[in-house]
Design an enzyme around this catalytic site. Structure first.
Site, PDB file in Angstrom:
ATOM      1  N   GLY A  17       0.660  -1.159   0.017  1.00 12.59           N
ATOM      2  CA  GLY A  17      -0.003   0.144   0.133  1.00 12.59           C
ATOM      3  C   GLY A  17       1.049   1.223  -0.027  1.00 12.59           C
ATOM      4  CD  GLU A  36       9.984  -1.173   5.193  1.00  7.69           C
ATOM      5  OE1 GLU A  36       9.018  -0.901   4.780  1.00  7.69           O
ATOM      6  OE2 GLU A  36      10.439  -1.813   6.353  1.00  7.69           O
ATOM      7  CB  CYS A  44       2.757  -8.842   0.266  1.00  7.40           C
ATOM      8  SG  CYS A  44       2.215  -9.812  -1.293  1.00  7.40           S
ATOM      9  CB  CYS A  49       1.312 -13.060  -0.987  1.00 10.50           C
ATOM     10  SG  CYS A  49       0.731 -11.675   0.163  1.00 10.50           S
ATOM     11  CE  LYS A  52       0.449 -17.967   0.052  1.00  7.55           C
ATOM     12  NZ  LYS A  52      -0.405 -17.157   0.884  1.00  7.55           N
ATOM     13  CE1 TYR A 179      -8.347 -15.197   4.924  1.00  7.53           C
ATOM     14  CE2 TYR A 179      -7.060 -15.633   2.970  1.00  7.53           C
ATOM     15  CZ  TYR A 179      -8.100 -14.847   3.650  1.00  7.53           C
ATOM     16  OH  TYR A 179      -8.955 -14.234   2.731  1.00  7.53           O
ATOM     17  CB  ILE A 180      -1.077 -17.788   8.444  1.00 12.02           C
ATOM     18  CG1 ILE A 180      -1.185 -16.480   7.676  1.00 12.02           C
ATOM     19  CG2 ILE A 180       0.409 -18.318   8.655  1.00 12.02           C
ATOM     20  CD1 ILE A 180      -0.512 -15.369   8.279  1.00 12.02           C
ATOM     21  CD  GLU A 183      -2.450 -19.255   2.610  1.00 13.80           C
ATOM     22  OE1 GLU A 183      -1.204 -18.813   2.906  1.00 13.80           O
ATOM     23  OE2 GLU A 183      -3.114 -19.067   1.819  1.00 13.80           O
ATOM     24  CB  THR A 313      -1.369  -7.588  -1.108  1.00 18.47           C
ATOM     25  OG1 THR A 313      -0.397  -8.169  -0.231  1.00 18.47           O
ATOM     26  CG2 THR A 313      -0.524  -7.093  -2.212  1.00 18.47           C
ATOM     27  CB  ALA A 343      -7.326 -17.623  -3.425  1.00 16.87           C
ATOM     28  CG  HIS A 438     -15.086 -29.728 -23.235  1.00 19.37           C
ATOM     29  ND1 HIS A 438     -15.486 -30.317 -22.112  1.00 19.37           N
ATOM     30  CD2 HIS A 438     -14.971 -30.738 -23.744  1.00 19.37           C
ATOM     31  CE1 HIS A 438     -15.382 -31.635 -22.183  1.00 19.37           C
ATOM     32  NE2 HIS A 438     -15.129 -31.764 -23.251  1.00 19.37           N
ATOM     33  CD  GLU A 443     -16.264 -28.106 -19.701  1.00 21.69           C
ATOM     34  OE1 GLU A 443     -16.959 -27.862 -20.540  1.00 21.69           O
ATOM     35  OE2 GLU A 443     -15.538 -29.104 -19.670  1.00 21.69           O
TER      36      GLU A 443
END
Ligand code: NDP
Length: 453
Positions: A17, A36, A44, A49, A52, A179-180, A183, A313, A343, A438, A443
């Site tokens: 961000g 920083e 991330c 992300c 991972k 999530y973590i 995963e 993210t 996801a 297909h 589908e």
């Protein structure tokens, strides 16, 4: 900008961000600084992300090796993993991405400060011993893993450390049901570690559609993860052998080489100097902002994980775009937190957008539910036990698809497109009128005709 200020915008935190806001503001001719203290790209890129997902890929090879036999391949009967190669190749890739972030900031014209920034007043940022005057300060400091305190909790590690382990343990305990936790349980299991997933509640991934989270639990168990629900850790002790002894509330102690706590993340607001401003924090330490990401201090804004709205993210990036439009554009952009596709890269994978069935039943008078569960084509010759489950939830009154969920291979890739459809207000009739691709698993989303409920 008047000479009263050194910068139009001073961004604290070069995560997803923060960097997006800095670059967009600089592209509008604003004088921008970014500070920083740790790593460019934030959680991330460095401990989230990206690494991972690389580990998820690594953990999936054994099943692919197995499936390849049915397709005529041999010579891969006893593959072995060199953890150090995986870990170090991952680190090299992350360093490449750190470099790209550096160039992005440089090329945007923003100044990058390598150091911890603190806020000394509504317009004052201190970094590396120097004070800068900024018209606007943006706090984009993200979050940090939270591990509860209990006897022996100092022996537990967080997801941050998982990316730099000296070696893989033979047995691992993963704590949490979000999530973590799911995963990393999948990653460790796939890499050949005996994995125990311990969750205090009755349902993993409890905020998602229950039918889908049950499928994930069944799929994880089928792949070899030992799932212990309604279970809590009382104490961890280090034994003479170096292993950790894990005392549980409802069964015999467990010995493990590693205990990973994936029990949520908290906003990074400590020792930032926010007390020198009128900024207000919520009970869980997140910064409170209005619809324009402005804090209670008019010159200070915040976005991303540090405001704890949606810790994703792409959401932080959208928030940055909206903020820059508010500060330096037309001020018309708004963020819509509904229908965010997401996801979970557990194994089997979850992709989802819109409402789960339980939520849909609570919010709508009448819904129709379509479910399809089938064996993926890869497994016909591959012989694996994987399945795919897809689910559509439709508001009967409007025919709008209000929930779209998938568990199984490529769920994330497939649900991204479904996210566009839901955003566009697609009805079940639109899904039915769409021609399938297909042969694909996707589908199935346009061929579901029989209501399950
Ligand atoms: P989550 O909030 O998803 O899950 C935290 C889990 O820890 C919950 O199951 C919770 O249980 C449990 N927990 C909390 N406190 C305790 C405690 N004291 N003792 C035992 N268990 C506890 O957090 P994560 O850490 O998994 O992830 C943080 C966020 O990062 C996610 O919410 C997500 O937004 C983001 N993320 C996104 C990913 C993606 O997009 N694929 C991947 C990884 C993270 P309970 O439910 O009972 O409270």
């Amino acid at each position: 900008m008047t000479t009263e200020f050194d910068y139009d915008l001073f961004v604290i935190g070069a995560g997803s961000g923060g960097v997006r806001a800095a670059r967009m503001a600089a592209s509008k001719g604003k004088k921008v600084a970014v500070a920083e203290e740790r790593y460019l790209g934030g959680t991330c890129v460095n401990v989230g992300c990206v690494p991972k997902k690389l580990f998820v890929y690594a953990s999936q090879f054994p099943e692919l090796f197995h499936a390849s036999k049915g397709y005529g391949w041999s010579g891969i009967e006893s593959p072995t993993l060199d953890w150090a190669t995986l870990r170090d190749n991952k680190t090299t890739e992350i360093e490449r991405l750190n470099g790209i972030y550096n160039n992005l900031i440089d090329n945007s014209g923003a100044d990058l400060f390598d150091g911890r920034a603190t806020i000394a007043g509504p317009h004052l940022v201190v970094v590396n011993g120097k004070t800068y005057r900024a018209k606007v300060i943006l706090v984009a400091t993200g979050g940090w893993p939270y591990i509860p305190e209990f006897p022996g909790s100092e022996h537990a590690i967080s997801s941050n450390e998982m990316f730099f382990l000296d070696e893989l343990p033979k047995t691992a305990v993963v704590v949490g049901g979000g999530y973590i936790a799911v995963e990393f349980a999948g990653i460790l299991n796939g890499l050949g570690v005996e994995t125990h997933l311990i969750y205090r509640g009755p349902n993993l991934l409890k905020s998602f559609d229950r039918e889908m989270s049950d499928k994930i639990k069944e799929g994880m168990i089928a792949k070899g993860v030992n799932v212990h629900l309604n279970t809590e850790i009382n104490e961890i002790t280090k034994t003479d052998s170096g292993l950790l002894s894990v005392a549980l509330n409802n069964q015999a102690d467990m010995a493990a080489g590693l205990v990973l706590y994936a029990t949520g993340r908290v906003a990074n607001t400590a020792n930032l100097g926010l007390e020198n401003t009128a900024t207000v924090l919520s009970n869980n330490g997140a910064i409170v902002v209005d619809e324009n990401f402005c804090t209670a201090e008019p010159s200070i804004y915040a976005l991303g994980d540090v405001i704890d709205r949606v810790q994703l993210t792409p959401v932080a990036i959208q928030e940055a775009m909206v903020l820059v439009d508010h500060l330096y554009g037309e001020g018309l952009a708004r963020i819509d937190y509904s229908d965010i596709p997401t996801a979970v890269f557990c194994q089997p994978e979850l992709g989802t957008v819109g409402l789960g069935e339980e939520q849909a039943r609570a919010e709508y008078a009448d819904i129709a539910v379509y479910v399809s569960d089938f064996k993926p084509m890869l497994q016909t010759l591959g012989g694996g036990a994987d399945r795919i489950t897809m689910k559509l939830i439709v508001d009967t009154a409007s025919d709008k698809v209000i929930g779209c969920h998938m568990v199984g291979e490529h769920a994330a890739e497939i649900i991204q497109g479904m996210g566009i459809a839901l955003k566009a207000g697609a009805t079940k009739a639109h899904f039915d009128a769409t021609v399938g691709i297909h042969p694909s698993a996707a589908e199935e989303f346009v061929t579901m005709r029989e209501k399950a409920r």
